[in-house]
Design a protein around this motif. Sequence first.
Motif, short mmCIF file in Angstrom:
data_model
loop_
_atom_site.label_atom_id
_atom_site.label_comp_id
_atom_site.label_asym_id
_atom_site.label_seq_id
_atom_site.Cartn_x
_atom_site.Cartn_y
_atom_site.Cartn_z
N SER A 184 78.97 -15.48 47.81
CA SER A 184 79.65 -15.27 46.38
C SER A 184 79.33 -16.25 45.76
O SER A 184 79.50 -17.82 46.00
CB SER A 184 81.27 -15.04 46.95
OG SER A 184 81.26 -13.83 47.47
N SER A 225 85.50 -13.40 42.54
CA SER A 225 83.97 -14.02 42.51
C SER A 225 82.99 -12.75 42.42
O SER A 225 83.48 -11.83 42.47
CB SER A 225 83.76 -14.78 43.85
OG SER A 225 83.89 -13.66 45.04
N PRO A 262 83.19 -20.07 45.31
CA PRO A 262 84.71 -20.08 45.26
C PRO A 262 85.46 -19.47 46.23
O PRO A 262 84.93 -18.93 47.27
CB PRO A 262 84.91 -19.06 44.08
CG PRO A 262 83.73 -18.07 43.79
CD PRO A 262 82.68 -18.80 44.54
N LEU A 263 86.61 -20.40 46.46
CA LEU A 263 87.39 -20.08 47.68
C LEU A 263 88.38 -18.90 47.29
O LEU A 263 88.63 -18.92 45.89
CB LEU A 263 88.20 -21.30 47.96
CG LEU A 263 87.30 -22.41 48.64
CD1 LEU A 263 88.15 -23.68 48.82
CD2 LEU A 263 86.66 -21.94 50.06
N PRO A 264 88.79 -18.10 47.91
CA PRO A 264 89.74 -16.94 47.54
C PRO A 264 90.94 -17.83 47.08
O PRO A 264 91.60 -18.82 47.67
CB PRO A 264 90.01 -16.32 49.20
CG PRO A 264 88.75 -16.63 49.89
CD PRO A 264 88.51 -18.00 49.36
N ARG A 265 91.54 -17.20 46.02
CA ARG A 265 92.92 -17.88 45.56
C ARG A 265 93.69 -16.55 44.91
O ARG A 265 93.29 -15.66 44.50
CB ARG A 265 92.56 -18.80 44.33
CG ARG A 265 91.88 -18.28 43.25
CD ARG A 265 91.48 -19.35 42.17
NE ARG A 265 90.89 -18.87 41.19
CZ ARG A 265 90.32 -19.57 39.87
NH1 ARG A 265 90.68 -21.04 40.28
NH2 ARG A 265 89.76 -19.29 39.09
#
Length: 271
Positions: A184, A225, A262-265
């Motif tokens: 992602s 993402s 990117p990290l999940p947010r």
Amino acid sequence: MDEQFESISQIKASAIDMAIRFGPKLLVACLILFAGYLAAKWFGRLMHRLLDRFPLEQPVRALLTHAAQGVVFALFAIMAMQNLGVELLPLVAGLGVAGAGAALALQGILGNLAAGLTIIFTQPFHVGDYISIGSEEGEVLDISLFSTTLGHTDRSKVVIPNRKIVGEILHNCGKIRRLNLAVSVAYDTDVQAALGIVEKVLAASGRVLKDPAPVIGVSRLSDFSVSLNINPWVKVPDYEAATSEINQTLLQAFRDRGIVIPLPRQEVRMV
């Protein structure tokens, strides 16, 4: 005492009479069986050389060779029994009754044998293929008349009775497998540049096959993402090693070029 000597003399005379009557026939029968053994060995070697000219699996060649040897030796055995004066019709009938009883007692073994012959001649898979059947999967290491052996990357083996294979849904990947990788990137990333990096990483890998060509592209637009799908083909033994190497190389390549994974947010608003 005289009666005992007379009985011994009668037994000795009977033994000498039987030796004179059947000895030569028995000797000839043994010679016929020995000649049959030699002829079967010779015919087996000849059959093996002939079958080497055809693109047959090793189990098929071995089966046909042994069958040919058995037929030749059986013909000589029939000649030996005829020389001894054995009536073959009652013998065949007795063998038929005994065979029926043995078949009932050995249903599982005979089922594996029949399934093994089906696999060998229909060839739904070959040694070196990666197959999945039921809850088991692995690389085919050996195909015999009674079982098929699969190997795993941890060097363990699983032996499957052939009757558990025939008639079941079988997934055969052949000698290559497709990796199902995904990575992602952030929405503000240049997707074409990211795909170009993926192509370079795959092209530089010594484990990724050039034919068929890898398939890469955008697979999903998630909430935070863009997911890139990466599907190269590799040889069966390289499956796990290629997965690790490609992921590690991609991670380093993205970091070097400032591409963010990117990290999940989630955004939470208090009203």
